[in-house]
Design a protein around this motif. Structure first.
Motif, PDB file in Angstrom:
ATOM      1  N   ASP A 208       0.820  -0.774  -0.158  1.00 18.20           N
ATOM      2  CA  ASP A 208       0.017   0.349  -0.049  1.00 18.20           C
ATOM      3  C   ASP A 208       0.848   0.929  -0.160  1.00 18.20           C
ATOM      4  N   ILE A 209       0.682   2.103  -0.881  1.00 18.44           N
ATOM      5  CA  ILE A 209       1.791   3.057  -0.948  1.00 18.44           C
ATOM      6  C   ILE A 209       1.499   4.501   0.345  1.00 18.44           C
ATOM      7  N   GLU A 210       0.499   3.999   0.919  1.00 14.63           N
ATOM      8  CA  GLU A 210       0.615   5.138   2.179  1.00 14.63           C
ATOM      9  C   GLU A 210       0.744   4.972   3.492  1.00 14.63           C
ATOM     10  N   THR A 211       0.768   3.324   2.926  1.00 11.99           N
ATOM     11  CA  THR A 211       1.814   2.280   4.540  1.00 11.99           C
ATOM     12  C   THR A 211       2.631   1.612   4.373  1.00 11.99           C
ATOM     13  N   ILE A 212       3.089   1.479   2.805  1.00 12.06           N
ATOM     14  CA  ILE A 212       4.807   0.459   2.593  1.00 12.06           C
ATOM     15  C   ILE A 212       5.395   0.847   3.347  1.00 12.06           C
ATOM     16  N   VAL A 213       5.742   2.217   4.156  1.00  9.97           N
ATOM     17  CA  VAL A 213       7.103   2.879   5.077  1.00  9.97           C
ATOM     18  C   VAL A 213       6.943   1.822   5.827  1.00  9.97           C
ATOM     19  N   VAL A 214       5.678   1.882   7.039  1.00  9.46           N
ATOM     20  CA  VAL A 214       5.404   1.604   8.157  1.00  9.46           C
ATOM     21  C   VAL A 214       4.945   0.365   8.364  1.00  9.46           C
ATOM     22  N   THR A 215       4.554  -0.390   7.481  1.00  9.41           N
ATOM     23  CA  THR A 215       4.682  -1.649   7.490  1.00  9.41           C
ATOM     24  C   THR A 215       4.163  -2.529   6.855  1.00  9.41           C
ATOM     25  N   GLY A 216       5.590  -2.374   6.012  1.00 11.43           N
ATOM     26  CA  GLY A 216       6.270  -3.101   5.128  1.00 11.43           C
ATOM     27  C   GLY A 216       5.008  -3.881   4.203  1.00 11.43           C
ATOM     28  N   LEU A 217       5.730  -4.828   2.865  1.00  7.04           N
ATOM     29  CA  LEU A 217       4.184  -5.690   1.678  1.00  7.04           C
ATOM     30  C   LEU A 217       4.128  -6.515   3.071  1.00  7.04           C
ATOM     31  N   GLU A 218       3.064  -7.194   2.859  1.00  4.05           N
ATOM     32  CA  GLU A 218       1.865  -8.009   2.942  1.00  4.05           C
ATOM     33  C   GLU A 218       1.911  -9.393   1.601  1.00  4.05           C
ATOM     34  N   GLU A 219       2.244 -10.411   1.738  1.00  3.20           N
ATOM     35  CA  GLU A 219       2.867 -11.361   1.323  1.00  3.20           C
ATOM     36  C   GLU A 219       1.324 -12.056   1.580  1.00  3.20           C
ATOM     37  N   MET A 220       0.810 -12.327  -0.584  1.00  3.91           N
ATOM     38  CA  MET A 220      -0.374 -12.828  -0.968  1.00  3.91           C
ATOM     39  C   MET A 220      -0.542 -14.704  -1.135  1.00  3.91           C
ATOM     40  N   ARG A 221      -0.893 -14.835   0.091  1.00  2.20           N
ATOM     41  CA  ARG A 221      -0.954 -16.454   0.242  1.00  2.20           C
ATOM     42  C   ARG A 221      -1.833 -16.864   0.009  1.00  2.20           C
ATOM     43  N   TYR A 222      -3.317 -16.368   0.293  1.00  3.03           N
ATOM     44  CA  TYR A 222      -3.631 -16.585   0.074  1.00  3.03           C
ATOM     45  C   TYR A 222      -4.723 -17.237  -1.416  1.00  3.03           C
TER      46      TYR A 222
END
Length: 243
Positions: A208-222
């Motif tokens: 998410d371009i708005e939160t990527i610096v804080v939350t990092g990347l989310e694996e799309m595992r499902y």
């Protein structure tokens, strides 16, 4: 597991729960089950936390209401069942979510706090008038949110298509417009045609371009998770890593 056993009545699963009272994970997909009985028949499953009823014939919200009495259920899979066909995918999901206050995953997709809040408000608006078909949770939700005005001429559906920036093994970006009404696996299949890499040989990450610096990347595992549930918007990032 009770997959593909041609079980047509819940009493067959009831027997299984009686024999194995500590059962935590029940796979009953692809059976011709049509109805789930009321609460008094649920006693054998005090510890059941994961239930898979994909590709069954359960066709009423009453049956889904009866499943909500399972005390330990936190993950439910009800894909491809003949219920709520007059609703779009998001509305069907909302209908199911609010029948299970304790549920954490529906159809392999995490139920976020925001999504549950949206589902609660949607349900209160839908059942503003008294109805015998309203779920049992409706009264509690009405007390929580109060009477909400109907959404006139406002679509609750997410955008159908959005422009995302794709990065392939760190190289990019490449901007592609994709449909948010597809699953993660569908996206992998589309990427496979473009990259000539098998879906099983790639891992996807969402940023998410708005939160990527804080939350990092989310694996799309499902693989079955719909893309719109990530709340993707224009300019967000998809990172594709090849194995």
């Amino acid at each position: 597991m009770a997959v593909y056993n041609k079980l047509s009545q819940w009493c067959h699963l009831h027997t299984l729960g009686t024999v194995f009272p500590s059962l935590r994970h029940l796979m009953a997909s692809s059976n011709p089950l049509t109805f789930v009985p009321p609460q008094d028949k649920m006693a054998p499953f005090p510890h059941l936390s994961i239930l898979n009823l994909n590709n069954t014939l359960i066709g009423s919200w009453d049956s889904v209401d009866h499943l909500s009495t399972l005390p330990s259920l936190t993950e439910l899979n009800i894909l491809n069942i003949p219920i709520g066909r007059n609703l779009d995918e998001k509305e069907r999901r909302f209908e199911a979510i609010e029948r299970f206050p304790q549920l954490r995953l529906l159809n392999k997709s995490v139920i976020s706090v925001e999504e549950r809040e949206d589902a609660e408000r949607w349900l209160v608006r839908k059942y503003r008038e008294p109805s015998n078909h309203a779920p049992a949770t409706c009264h509690t939700l009405l007390e929580k949110h109060g009477p909400l005005a109907p959404l006139v001429n406002i679509s609750m559906a997410p955008a159908c298509d959005v422009d995302l920036e794709f990065y392939f093994n760190g190289q990019g970006p490449e901007v592609h417009r994709i449909s948010l009404y597809q699953s993660t696996y569908d996206l992998k299949v589309w990427l496979s045609k473009m990259t000539k890499v098998a879906p099983s040989a790639m891992t996807l990450f969402y940023g998410d371009i708005e939160t990527i610096v804080v939350t990092g990347l989310e694996e799309m595992r499902y693989g079955s998770k719909a893309l719109y549930t990530y709340r993707m918007k224009k300019g967000d990032h998809i990172y594709v890593e090849f194995k």
